[in-house]
Design an enzyme around this catalytic site. Sequence first.
Site: not given
Ligand code: MRU
Length: 359
Positions: A49, A250
Amino acid sequence: MIEHITWIGDPRKGHLRLLDQTKLPGETVNLDCTTVQDVWDAIKRLSVRGAPAIGIAAAYGCVIGVQKVQEMDAHATGSEGVRHALEVAATYLAKSRPTAVNLFWALDRMRRVEPCTPERLLEEARRIHEEDAAMCRKIGEYALGIMEGLRVGHPRAESGANGVGVLTHCNAGALATGGIGTATAGMYLAHERGLPLRVFADETRPLLQGARLTAWELGQAGIDVTLVCDSMAAQVMREGKVAMVIVGADRIAANGDAANKIGTYGVAIHAKHHGIPFYVAAPCSTFDLSLKTGGLIPIEERAAEEITLGFGKRTAPEAVKTYSPAFDVTPASLITAIITDKGVIEPVDEANVQRVVGG
Ligand code: MRU
């Protein structure tokens, strides 16, 4: 550095090995993905993730996607059959998670590979992986410059017991990227170069990426990290322990509105109230200039069980109604600057976003 995404073997018979992040910090268990379905499942259940890491894993997933067709017809190099298999894999992987634009960005790069062979596809996936590591380092250099400036110029800078107090939310670290992270990149470089720093990691409800992942990886690196519950961030700021906030993203719209893990928007409001600079760190692959504002960013909704039955323990009545957006959008007006691999966007507005990452 933590090796959490690895290609094992050759392009035609090899597979993807992931460190299963759902098991951290208790166990360090590898997950071997030999089918596109395995990769899709790993992304969906958050075994891998973080926006850039999702894109990298999906790129390797495309290589797996063409292996069977290639095996059936060893001479099908670059043939329509292989290209069709790639398209099927990419279309399917694109449906795993909707918010992180790095996924679609990486899949589009894979689709453009010519000739369409497992060898060339693996080469491209590796390039995406390596380029991400390089982008993290560049982000880190810019972030470090900002941290150094805060240390000498900001009255709050010395208030963290061990140096600059930096608060982060979720995990935008090495585990979320192909390198030293985005939000954490400056932290790793500061530590490497002896700049005293104290990181506050929000635990990040409901899946605890801050507690399970950020606290774990920074601790492994010997960085001073203090875990706080999400609901404690405002108090920690009020006590003057935080000189700056850095988070990842994201997807960032053309005007600089930034989607990140649910709770980020609240942290930005708290930071504004306390006069603390709020930074977003992200590579150019996280920008989606086709969207004018953050309101257009698709927000993933997660299963009710993640908030009612988290980690196997029932914490809410079975029949309770739930709403579980996985991300929120922080408006550009609350962001002091966006730290990218191509430079720092400040102030955050459409013209500056275009100047730094457009074109
Ligand atoms: O649901 P996730 O764990 O994939 O969410 C991740 C995040 O929100 C991070 O802050 C984002 O992807 C940036 S990663 C460099």
